[in-house]
Motif scaffolding. Structure first.
Motif, mmCIF file in Angstrom:
data_model
loop_
_atom_site.group_PDB
_atom_site.id
_atom_site.type_symbol
_atom_site.label_atom_id
_atom_site.label_comp_id
_atom_site.label_asym_id
_atom_site.label_seq_id
_atom_site.Cartn_x
_atom_site.Cartn_y
_atom_site.Cartn_z
ATOM 1 N N GLN A 292 -27.328 121.719 -80.447
ATOM 2 C CA GLN A 292 -26.297 120.922 -80.530
ATOM 3 C C GLN A 292 -25.802 120.227 -79.220
ATOM 4 O OE1 GLN A 292 -23.185 123.147 -82.694
ATOM 5 N NE2 GLN A 292 -23.728 122.461 -84.581
ATOM 6 N N GLY A 293 -26.761 120.216 -78.239
ATOM 7 C CA GLY A 293 -26.574 119.565 -77.140
ATOM 8 C C GLY A 293 -25.868 120.385 -75.786
ATOM 9 N N ASP B 287 -29.748 116.941 -82.530
ATOM 10 C CA ASP B 287 -30.647 117.274 -81.302
ATOM 11 C C ASP B 287 -30.637 115.964 -80.641
ATOM 12 O OD1 ASP B 287 -32.455 117.813 -79.391
ATOM 13 O OD2 ASP B 287 -33.519 119.142 -80.857
ATOM 14 N N VAL B 288 -29.839 115.748 -79.731
ATOM 15 C CA VAL B 288 -29.666 114.397 -78.969
ATOM 16 C C VAL B 288 -30.829 114.329 -78.036
ATOM 17 C CG1 VAL B 288 -28.178 112.804 -77.500
ATOM 18 C CG2 VAL B 288 -27.058 114.219 -79.372
ATOM 19 N N TYR B 289 -31.293 115.365 -77.207
ATOM 20 C CA TYR B 289 -32.299 114.920 -76.192
ATOM 21 C C TYR B 289 -33.422 114.676 -76.981
ATOM 22 C CZ TYR B 289 -35.991 115.906 -73.012
ATOM 23 O OH TYR B 289 -37.128 115.816 -72.370
ATOM 24 N N ASN B 290 -33.906 115.330 -78.035
ATOM 25 C CA ASN B 290 -35.472 114.911 -78.541
ATOM 26 C C ASN B 290 -35.256 113.753 -79.344
ATOM 27 O OD1 ASN B 290 -37.210 116.947 -77.736
ATOM 28 N ND2 ASN B 290 -35.885 118.410 -78.791
ATOM 29 N N VAL C 164 -24.127 114.137 -74.069
ATOM 30 C CA VAL C 164 -24.571 115.226 -74.058
ATOM 31 C C VAL C 164 -24.255 116.206 -72.693
ATOM 32 C CG1 VAL C 164 -25.837 114.809 -75.936
ATOM 33 C CG2 VAL C 164 -27.188 114.867 -73.688
ATOM 34 N N ASP C 165 -24.720 117.365 -72.686
ATOM 35 C CA ASP C 165 -24.708 118.222 -71.536
ATOM 36 C C ASP C 165 -25.521 117.592 -70.607
ATOM 37 O OD1 ASP C 165 -23.827 120.260 -70.038
ATOM 38 O OD2 ASP C 165 -25.228 121.820 -70.976
ATOM 39 N N ILE D 224 -37.284 110.288 -85.244
ATOM 40 C CA ILE D 224 -35.991 109.969 -85.090
ATOM 41 C C ILE D 224 -34.954 110.183 -85.889
ATOM 42 C CG2 ILE D 224 -34.530 107.887 -84.439
ATOM 43 C CD1 ILE D 224 -37.213 106.728 -83.326
ATOM 44 N N ALA D 225 -35.147 109.979 -87.042
ATOM 45 C CA ALA D 225 -34.395 110.392 -88.504
ATOM 46 C C ALA D 225 -34.119 111.919 -88.506
ATOM 47 C CB ALA D 225 -34.837 109.977 -89.766
ATOM 48 N N ALA D 226 -35.012 112.509 -88.246
ATOM 49 C CA ALA D 226 -34.826 114.092 -88.403
ATOM 50 C C ALA D 226 -34.037 114.637 -87.279
ATOM 51 C CB ALA D 226 -36.313 114.728 -88.392
#
Length: 409
Positions: free
Chosen positions: A158-159, A340-343, A378-379, A332-334
């Motif tokens: 979750q980041g 999962d913001v980074y990916n 995000v982190d 992108i949608a998944a």
């Protein structure tokens, strides 16, 4: 009329008694079997019928609970999520009715285990927290440690990578204090996953190797394979090709024999990365498509997203534009659905690469701006900062190029 009803009751009792005798037989067989995965592969439906019979009454809860304990780790690789959620709900209700808090805690954990790979992260987190609270109240430190390790993965996904790693390190220290070898192995395996996401290959490799050695000592084949699969992934990132070749074939054979579709698909994904890094694009495509077919059986969103992204990058290189865009849009949608913001941002960056390769530069700026905006909340880990800086520089250079083109008109 009464005689008929009486006979029905009589035969119903006989059937129930026979079903329980059958359930006890299967439990005895599973607990004595040295390789339960082989047995489950052959007699899966019989074993489930035995479990269903044991779940039918509070008086046979202990039998049902032992069957769940004996079967769960093996059938987890089958990804039979919906049916097992029903079994776990039934068992949980019985454990609460019978006031068995330790069994309830274990079943709450298992429900989290089923919800986690199906992209129900908030629900999985809730059940893990409930299980952890109960284990902590019961002073089951080793079990509590295991729950913290599982929660740490959710925070990471979750980041919140920093809190995730800190929580897993805390889980590891608790396992050491309790002398819980299995807990130490689980925490090390979890750390290896998080180091992988953080692109920290060397520390990830060390953690995975420690986990593998401990699982070998404990004679836990299933988890040994998971740790070895992570080791292969780190070797690939560190360009240790010979080690990858030596280990991958016997590992594939072991996973096929045990029916662990989930880990086999992960391994195929990792081997695809090996082939891609060696510029063997045909082999990479074959391995990733194999993994995609395997994932169609288990529908695990996290890994599916990664496969879509990998195939999108590959098809961009091969100039297969339609396939590349389809895969990247799915990734992108998944990733967005997973949180999962980074990916997600990385996949958007790859989509920008695709459009740039096609010469369609007009759509690149809004794509990069969207990804940059997402990453800024995000982190702040080294790998997120590296990607953020790369995209910011790319966007700045794109604006400069566009400005020069405008001035030249």
């Amino acid at each position: 009329m009464n005689k008929t009803v009486s006979n029905q009751n009589h035969w119903r009792k006989i059937f129930q008694r026979q079903s329980l005798i059958n359930a006890e037989h299967w439990l005895d067989v599973v607990e004595k079997e040295e390789e339960p995965a082989n047995l489950v592969g052959i007699d899966y439906e019989n074993l489930l019928r035995a479990l269903e019979a044991a779940l039918a009454s509070p008086t046979t809860f202990d039998l049902a609970y032992r069957l769940i304990r004996a079967l769960f780790s093996v059938v987890y690789g089958y990804a039979d999520w919906d049916r097992w959620l029903i079994y776990l709900d039934q068992a949980l209700a019985l454990s609460q009715e019978l006031k068995k808090p330790l069994e309830e805690a274990y079943l709450l954990e298992r429900k989290g285990d089923v919800l986690f790979p199906t992209n129900h992260l908030p629900e999985a987190k809730k059940f893990y927290q409930q299980a952890g609270n109960k284990f902590n109240e019961l002073q089951k430190i080793g079990d509590y440690s295991r729950i913290l390790a599982k929660l740490s993965v959710i925070y990471d996904l979750q980041g919140d990578s920093t809190q995730g790693i800190e929580l897993c390190q805390h889980a590891l220290s608790l396992a050491y204090s309790a002398g819980d070898i299995q807990g130490i192995a689980h925490a090390k395996l979890t750390l290896s996953h998080m180091y992988s996401r953080a692109r920290n290959w060397k520390e990830g490799l060390v953690a995975a190797q420690v986990a593998y050695e401990l699982y070998q000592e404990l004679n836990e084949l299933e988890f040994s394979n998971k740790a070895l699969m992570n080791i292969v992934a780190f070797w690939a990132e560190l360009n240790n090709w010979e080690e990858v070749d030596q280990v991958s074939r016997p590992l594939i054979e072991s996973l096929i024999a045990s029916g662990d579709i989930r880990t086999l698909s992960l391994l195929k994904n990792n081997l695809g990365v090996v082939a891609f890094n060696q510029d063997d694009h045909k082999k990479a495509e074959s391995l990733w498509q194999d993994a995609l077919r395997l994932h169609s059986q288990i529908q695990e969103p996290t890994e599916l997203a990664g496969l879509y992204n990998n195939l999108g990058v590959l098809y961009t290189i091969l100039a297969e534009w339609t396939a590349a865009e389809e895969m990247l849009q799915k990734a992108i949608a998944a990733y967005k659905a997973l949180g999962d913001v980074y990916n997600w941002a990385n996949a958007l960056d790859n989509l920008a690469d695709l459009y740039e390769a096609q010469g369609d530069t007009a759509v690149i700026s809004p794509i990069l701006e969207e990804a940059i905006a997402g990453l800024q909340v995000v982190d702040r880990t080294p790998h997120t900062q590296k990607l953020l800086a790369s995209m910011q520089n790319r966007l700045q250079n794109l604006h400069k190029t566009n400005k020069k083109k405008t001035e030249g008109l």
